[in-house]
Design a protein around this motif. Structure first.
Motif, PDB file in Angstrom:
ATOM      1  N   UNK A   1       0.862  -1.263   0.224  1.00 31.92           N
ATOM      2  CA  UNK A   1       0.100  -0.008  -0.094  1.00 31.92           C
ATOM      3  C   UNK A   1       0.804   1.239  -0.039  1.00 31.92           C
ATOM      4  N   UNK A   2       1.971   1.196   0.403  1.00 36.77           N
ATOM      5  CA  UNK A   2       2.902   2.353   0.492  1.00 36.77           C
ATOM      6  C   UNK A   2       3.925   2.512  -0.497  1.00 36.77           C
ATOM      7  N   UNK A   3       3.873   1.825  -1.683  1.00 37.27           N
ATOM      8  CA  UNK A   3       4.917   2.020  -2.586  1.00 37.27           C
ATOM      9  C   UNK A   3       5.452   0.416  -2.935  1.00 37.27           C
ATOM     10  N   UNK A   4       6.651   0.415  -3.708  1.00 37.83           N
ATOM     11  CA  UNK A   4       7.076  -0.711  -4.106  1.00 37.83           C
ATOM     12  C   UNK A   4       8.736  -0.902  -3.932  1.00 37.83           C
ATOM     13  N   UNK A   5       9.131  -2.022  -3.858  1.00 36.71           N
ATOM     14  CA  UNK A   5      10.633  -2.082  -3.771  1.00 36.71           C
ATOM     15  C   UNK A   5      11.066  -3.419  -4.746  1.00 36.71           C
ATOM     16  N   UNK A   6      12.310  -2.810  -5.474  1.00 32.45           N
ATOM     17  CA  UNK A   6      12.771  -4.061  -6.354  1.00 32.45           C
ATOM     18  C   UNK A   6      13.890  -4.906  -5.619  1.00 32.45           C
ATOM     19  N   UNK A   7      14.138  -6.250  -5.976  1.00 34.85           N
ATOM     20  CA  UNK A   7      14.945  -6.768  -5.311  1.00 34.85           C
ATOM     21  C   UNK A   7      15.595  -8.147  -6.529  1.00 34.85           C
ATOM     22  N   UNK A   8      16.585  -8.528  -5.991  1.00 35.87           N
ATOM     23  CA  UNK A   8      16.721  -9.860  -6.919  1.00 35.87           C
ATOM     24  C   UNK A   8      16.719 -11.268  -6.169  1.00 35.87           C
ATOM     25  N   UNK A   9      16.849 -12.350  -7.038  1.00 42.50           N
ATOM     26  CA  UNK A   9      16.541 -13.438  -6.240  1.00 42.50           C
ATOM     27  C   UNK A   9      17.483 -13.634  -5.135  1.00 42.50           C
ATOM     28  N   UNK A  10      18.663 -13.064  -5.363  1.00 41.83           N
ATOM     29  CA  UNK A  10      19.843 -13.543  -4.271  1.00 41.83           C
ATOM     30  C   UNK A  10      19.670 -12.317  -3.376  1.00 41.83           C
ATOM     31  N   UNK A  11      18.618 -11.556  -3.129  1.00 41.92           N
ATOM     32  CA  UNK A  11      18.430 -10.743  -2.004  1.00 41.92           C
ATOM     33  C   UNK A  11      19.224  -9.278  -2.280  1.00 41.92           C
ATOM     34  N   UNK A  12      19.569  -8.984  -3.314  1.00 41.92           N
ATOM     35  CA  UNK A  12      20.280  -7.585  -3.364  1.00 41.92           C
ATOM     36  C   UNK A  12      18.952  -6.502  -3.517  1.00 41.92           C
ATOM     37  N   UNK A  13      19.164  -5.537  -3.159  1.00 44.24           N
ATOM     38  CA  UNK A  13      18.420  -4.337  -3.605  1.00 44.24           C
ATOM     39  C   UNK A  13      18.629  -3.915  -4.985  1.00 44.24           C
ATOM     40  N   UNK A  14      17.547  -3.416  -5.710  1.00 46.35           N
ATOM     41  CA  UNK A  14      17.750  -2.881  -6.955  1.00 46.35           C
ATOM     42  C   UNK A  14      17.100  -1.403  -6.975  1.00 46.35           C
ATOM     43  N   UNK A  15      17.920  -0.431  -7.372  1.00 45.38           N
ATOM     44  CA  UNK A  15      17.188   0.811  -7.572  1.00 45.38           C
ATOM     45  C   UNK A  15      16.314   1.009  -8.882  1.00 45.38           C
ATOM     46  N   UNK A  16      15.115   1.417  -8.470  1.00 47.51           N
ATOM     47  CA  UNK A  16      14.345   1.204  -9.812  1.00 47.51           C
ATOM     48  C   UNK A  16      14.805   2.397 -10.761  1.00 47.51           C
ATOM     49  N   UNK A  17      14.483   2.199 -12.201  1.00 48.58           N
ATOM     50  CA  UNK A  17      14.604   3.332 -13.120  1.00 48.58           C
ATOM     51  C   UNK A  17      13.370   3.375 -13.541  1.00 48.58           C
ATOM     52  N   UNK A  18      12.845   4.580 -13.672  1.00 55.48           N
ATOM     53  CA  UNK A  18      11.452   4.826 -14.032  1.00 55.48           C
ATOM     54  C   UNK A  18      11.539   5.349 -15.589  1.00 55.48           C
ATOM     55  N   UNK A  19      11.010   4.732 -16.542  1.00 56.60           N
ATOM     56  CA  UNK A  19      11.091   5.207 -17.819  1.00 56.60           C
ATOM     57  C   UNK A  19       9.828   5.776 -18.372  1.00 56.60           C
ATOM     58  N   UNK A  20       9.751   6.458 -19.584  1.00 61.67           N
ATOM     59  CA  UNK A  20       8.336   7.303 -19.903  1.00 61.67           C
ATOM     60  C   UNK A  20       8.379   6.257 -21.172  1.00 61.67           C
TER      61      UNK A  20
END
Ligand code: F6R
Length: 612
Positions: free
Chosen positions: A220-239
């Motif tokens: 409800x408060x947003x989203x997070x991206x991560x990989x299968x091996x638990x690394x955080x991923x910074x999202x890139x928002x494209x248009x």
């Protein structure tokens, strides 16, 4: 969700379904057939939730039945999931789950995923309550649900784009991809996940393209991206650069016809900003290669599938003829397993309208694995193939919705001609030849618009020829791939048996098919092979075969040889394949209509084939 599914209808499917979290449980509705059936069923269900998943299925494992349609719910009712792709080790997983008491209601590979996530979810310990006064842990760190999905995916072999819900975790949605496209739309007070931008572009233009091995966790408060091996991923928002209107039918009866008529514009877009200031060559900013890099290339390898493969064959002719560099063409599905020896200094190209075809993607990865630089010619910006290649050329043809590829193909041919010019000018082509070439290319949009004026004549021919059940398409050199393309278009949308052959090969076998019941469509060239092609036409005529000739305005065909003649404008040799394509597209469109076929939803076909 229903609107999103409707916008994906063009991709081909046989059943549809949706599930919504509400009142502490899951409401799951699914049905064989069109999205309209599903909409009718769903309207009786009083759906009130704000979190849901939906799907259109194109059968791979298990027949077309309600039970096999997605979403699939785990047998303990704790997990509901939709899936694109194929789980290759599903038999072993199923055996294991049966020993643990899980049961199965469908014949699909997908259901094992729902049950395996449920199994891991049941085993996952509840997060400890935060110490008094301490702030609550990050949703992700404590999400049993996300962890269960992640653990499941570590055991899975195959391809997937999944979206998963659990009634026990109503504020969360987890999606993940490997080999099947997945896009997150970041809307206003909402998040949407889809396999194709067209499903969400009416709600938002802001998208995040997930990469293979990534998961997105939406709360409800947003989203997070991560990989299968638990690394955080910074999202890139494209248009997204096109709007929902670009993907709508407007005044046209079918997407295929709309896109055939959009070709002058698509061709213009493919050239925009891509000629040098002196007007003697083309420029491609996205190739990321210097002229010095090009000097050492001793071979190009082109791979693709279907219509794109025909574009590769045209590229082969043009590059070899103008740039004098050998070109090898392979089906992507064959290349990936052929372990072909490649020249040390080969440059690898893939062509893909969607940028998601799994065979083409696999060929690209195989060439990269061997250390080759790989370029992509793609229409869909941000697609997996576009992102995984080392450089490439975008087609800018706009969304292609019709299952039978039309404007994407001619735009690929134009890019192939421009690329041949580009390399030729680095080798032996003179400045003045280059200027002539560029002039020829710049005329293409106008000449394509003139060629489209043949539509009424073609419609009339189509009505008279739609009764035949076999067709031959014949052409030579760079018109041979157009013969293949004409035959493929006719097969795809009218279900008529058709074969494309090099015109002179016809006498080595296919001539046995010739009768009053099997017409031949000839693609007539100018120049040295004109007389040879006329001889092939005579051989057909002598055996009472009907002939439809597609020929440049200035060539003179012997009186009475062709039963129908379609005249296309005279043009530079390198663009003749483009103009010759337009009549074969229109011919198959009108023959399919005359036979009452559903042109935009041909049976058994999917727009982009993301399974092997
Ligand atoms: C035929 C057709 C298919 C595609 C093929 C590759 O009309 O559309 O043969 O050309 O499935 O698709 P892309 O170009 O998206 O990789």
């Amino acid at each position: 969700m229903l609107e999103g599914l409707k916008r994906l209808e063009y991709r081909g499917y046989d059943s549809a379904g949706l599930a919504v979290l509400q009142d502490g449980g899951v409401t799951n509705v699914k049905s064989v057939g069109r999205v309209a059936n599903l909409a009718k069923l769903a309207s009786g269900k009083n759906l009130t939730g704000t979190t849901g998943i939906s799907h259109t299925r194109w059968a791979t494992h298990g027949g077309v039945t309600d039970a096999n349609a997605h979403p699939h719910v785990s047998s303990d009712g704790q997990v509901v999931l939709v899936h694109n792709g194929v789980i290759e080790n599903y038999v072993a997983i199923k055996k294991f789950l049966l020993t643990k008491g899980y049961t199965f209601a469908s014949e699909t590979d997908t259901e094992v995923l729902a049950n395996l996530i449920a199994y891991h979810l049941a085993k996952e310990p509840a997060a400890p309550a935060p110490a008094p006064g301490a702030s609550a842990p990050m949703a992700d760190a404590s999400s049993r649900f996300l962890t269960a999905v992640r653990k499941t995916l570590l055991h899975v072999e195959g391809t997937y784009g999944i979206a998963v819900l659990s009634p026990a975790h109503p504020g969360e949605l987890v999606a993940a991809r490997k080999g099947s496209p997945l896009i997150l739309g970041v809307g206003e007070n909402e998040h949407l996940i889809a396999s194709d931008v067209s499903a969400l572009v009416s709600r938002t233009q802001n998208v995040v393209y997930l990469k293979d091995g990534e998961l997105v966790h939406v709360t409800g408060s947003g989203f997070t991206l991560s990989t299968l091996d638990l690394a955080d991923v910074s999202p890139v928002i494209d248009q997204v650069t096109w709007s929902v209107e670009d993907a709508e039918l407007g005044e046209h009866p079918h997407y295929m016809l709309k896109e055939i008529f959009e070709q002058p514009q698509a061709l213009e877009n493919a050239m925009r900003g891509r000629f040098s200031a002196d007007g003697s060559t083309a420029n491609f900013g996205g190739l990321n290669l210097t002229p010095a890099d090009f000097r050492i290339i001793d071979r190009f390898v082109f791979t693709s599938c279907g219509t794109g493969w025909h574009a590769c064959l045209v590229a082969e002719h043009l590059i070899e003829r103008y740039a004098r560099i050998p070109v090898e063409v392979d089906y992507a599905s064959e290349f990936r397993y052929r372990n072909a020896p490649l020249d040390r200094d080969a440059l690898f190209f893939v062509i893909s309208q969607s940028g998601e075809t799994i065979d083409t993607l696999a060929a690209l990865r195989e060439a990269k694995r061997k250390g080759y630089k790989c370029m992509a010619i793609c229409n869909v910006v941000g697609s997996t193939i576009a992102r995984e290649s080392d450089g490439g050329i975008y087609q800018h043809a706009g969304p292609e919705i019709g299952v039978a590829s039309t404007k994407a193909f001619t735009s690929q041919l134009l890019i192939a001609a421009m690329f041949a010019l580009y390399v030729a000018r680095m080798r032996d082509m003179s400045f003045s030849e280059g200027v002539e070439f560029v002039k020829g290319l710049k005329q293409v949009p106008d000449l394509a618009a003139r060629t489209l004026k043949l539509a009424p004549q073609i419609e009339d021919i189509a009505k008279r020829y739609s009764k035949f059940n076999d067709f031959l398409f014949l052409g030579r050199l760079d018109l041979f791939p157009i013969a293949l393309e004409g035959a493929l278009k006719l097969k795809e949308i009218s279900y008529i048996h058709a074969e494309g052959y090099p015109a002179a090969e016809m006498k080595h076998g296919p001539i046995a098919l010739i009768s009053e019941e099997c017409p031949s469509v000839f693609l007539v060239p100018k120049g040295e092979l004109f007389n040879k092609v006329v001889s092939s036409m005579q051989e057909i005529k002598a055996r009472k075969g009907l002939i439809i000739a597609i020929a440049p305005e200035s060539v003179e065909l012997p009186e009475g040889l062709a039963d129908e003649t379609l005249r296309i404008p005279d043009c530079h040799d390198a663009v003749l394949p483009i103009l010759a394509t337009i009549p074969v597209q229109l011919l198959s469109y009108h023959i399919a209509l005359a036979r009452g076929c559903d042109v935009d939803k041909p049976r058994n076909l999917a727009k982009s084939v993301t399974v092997e």
